[in-house]
Design an enzyme around this catalytic site. Structure first.
Site, PDB file in Angstrom:
ATOM      1  N   HIS A 209      41.982  44.364  39.462  1.00  7.32           N
ATOM      2  CA  HIS A 209      40.343  44.097  39.362  1.00  7.32           C
ATOM      3  C   HIS A 209      40.342  43.987  40.631  1.00  7.32           C
ATOM      4  CE1 HIS A 209      40.935  40.051  37.796  1.00  7.32           C
ATOM      5  NE2 HIS A 209      39.559  40.269  38.108  1.00  7.32           N
ATOM      6  N   ARG A 210      40.716  42.760  41.482  1.00  6.56           N
ATOM      7  CA  ARG A 210      40.328  41.921  42.168  1.00  6.56           C
ATOM      8  C   ARG A 210      40.259  43.515  43.397  1.00  6.56           C
ATOM      9  NH1 ARG A 210      40.260  37.049  41.376  1.00  6.56           N
ATOM     10  NH2 ARG A 210      41.199  35.916  39.899  1.00  6.56           N
TER      11      ARG A 210
END
Length: 364
Positions: A209-210
């Site tokens: 998700h980063r």
């Protein structure tokens, strides 16, 4: 004594849960202690429902500030306005914040300006990466917090090095691990287990998700393709973060053994981790759980605020470096992945230590 507990995202509730259980245990012993649980609403998640609170065996929040998404500045401002009203309506003796989300920082600032002492659970950890919003949240929060509860001696030493009084720093352990150990006998097999024909130790769990991994379509596609090549046909279960879902809609990626699933409840997600061949992630918290469960963990980041997961646990940092990724998967395939060692005070008793110190500090 009245304590206001602040949570802004799902991982925060996993850290708050054992503290609530310990407060309630002290209440049953006749200790004069009460709490209000405040959800800032920073992260909206449809799975953060009655079922989620039932899984953790905690009550629904006393109030939800309902901030939801927005820019960093807009979200911070909305949380501060909402929490200021909460404290004015319900005065307390102590505000307890956990973790490193925007709510942690924003509510700490509000409480301090209202002259209410603040204690920070998971204080002192640092990644050294100022591009991470969480790193800024940690620095600001710890700069004005009154009492610090740390997950490692290294975190305690960092706080001492920046001038925080030793008498206000307490190495108590990891409340996330309290929750993990408390629920190991309650884990639930995900509903899709049979449909995907999953077998224990035969599949991978993937979370990404980063921004450094998912915001650039070219980089994201290359990373996912490399992962799938190394999976060698084994199932890869990918609970998709809402942020990542938007990127996937633009990506033309199709692998027969890559299975997108919705975000999972706590008990089913930990079941997936516990029985996986390995965890592939860019999260911080999951590296802690994988280490305690002795599951190999490959982390697509260049730094970590939880170095003990690399030094004593099962975590290996590979960033976006194709060579490091190849090396990690080769080590995994060889069967020689490092085993988890004892991590000091990650023993399920962190919440008890926290309450012991809080009550001692306030003369109870």
């Amino acid at each position: 004594m009245k304590i206001t507990l602040v949570a802004g995202a799902r991982p925060n509730f996993m850290k708050i849960a054992p503290i609530i259980h310990e407060i309630e245990r002290r209440q049953q012993q006749g200790v004069s202690l009460s709490y209000r649980l405040i959800h800032t609403g920073q992260h909206y998640d449809k799975n953060l429902s009655d079922t989620f609170f039932e899984e953790l065996n905690i009550p629904k929040p006393n109030d939800n500030l309902d901030v939801k998404s927005g820019s960093q500045a807009a979200q911070t401002g909305a949380i501060m306005v909402g929490f200021e009203k909460e404290l004015a309506a319900h005065p307390c003796d102590l505000v307890l914040v956990v973790g490193d989300v925007t709510s942690t920082m924003a509510c700490t600032i509000v409480a301090k300006k209202a002259h209410i002492p603040v204690t920070h659970v998971e204080a002192g950890i640092r990644s050294g990466d100022m591009k991470m919003p969480e790193e800024i949240n940690r620095i600001v929060t710890d700069s004005i917090t009154d009492y610090f509860f740390t997950t490692s001696q290294q975190a305690s030493d960092h706080l001492k090095s920046i001038g925080k009084p030793t008498t206000h720093i307490f190495f108590v352990g990891n409340v996330m691990i309290d929750t993990l150990l408390h629920n190991l006998n309650r884990l639930q097999q995900p509903s899709f287990w049979d449909e995907l024909k999953l077998s224990k130790n035969k599949y991978f769990v993937l979370t990404l998700h980063r921004p450094s991994n998912v915001d650039g379509l070219t980089r994201f596609t290359a990373l996912l393709s490399q992962i799938m090549e190394h999976a060698k046909g084994a199932a890869v279960v990918f609970p998709v973060h809402p942020r990542t879902q938007k990127i996937l809609q633009d990506a033309d990626l199709s692998f027969p053994n890559l299975h997108y699933v919705s975000p999972q409840g706590y008990l089913s997600f930990i079941y997936l981790v516990k029985h996986a061949k390995a965890v592939l992630t860019d999260s911080g918290g999951i590296t802690e759980e994988a280490s305690v469960l002795n599951i190999p963990c490959i982390t697509f980041r260049d730094s970590t605020e939880r170095p003990e997961t690399c030094e004593l646990g099962t975590n290996m940092l590979v960033g976006n470096d194709p060579k490091k990724i190849d090396t990690a998967f080769e080590l995994l395939a060889s069967g020689n992945w490092p085993k988890s060692q004892h991590i000091p005070k990650w023993d399920g008793k962190a919440a008890k230590r926290i309450l012991d110190h809080i009550l001692s500090l306030h003369g109870n």
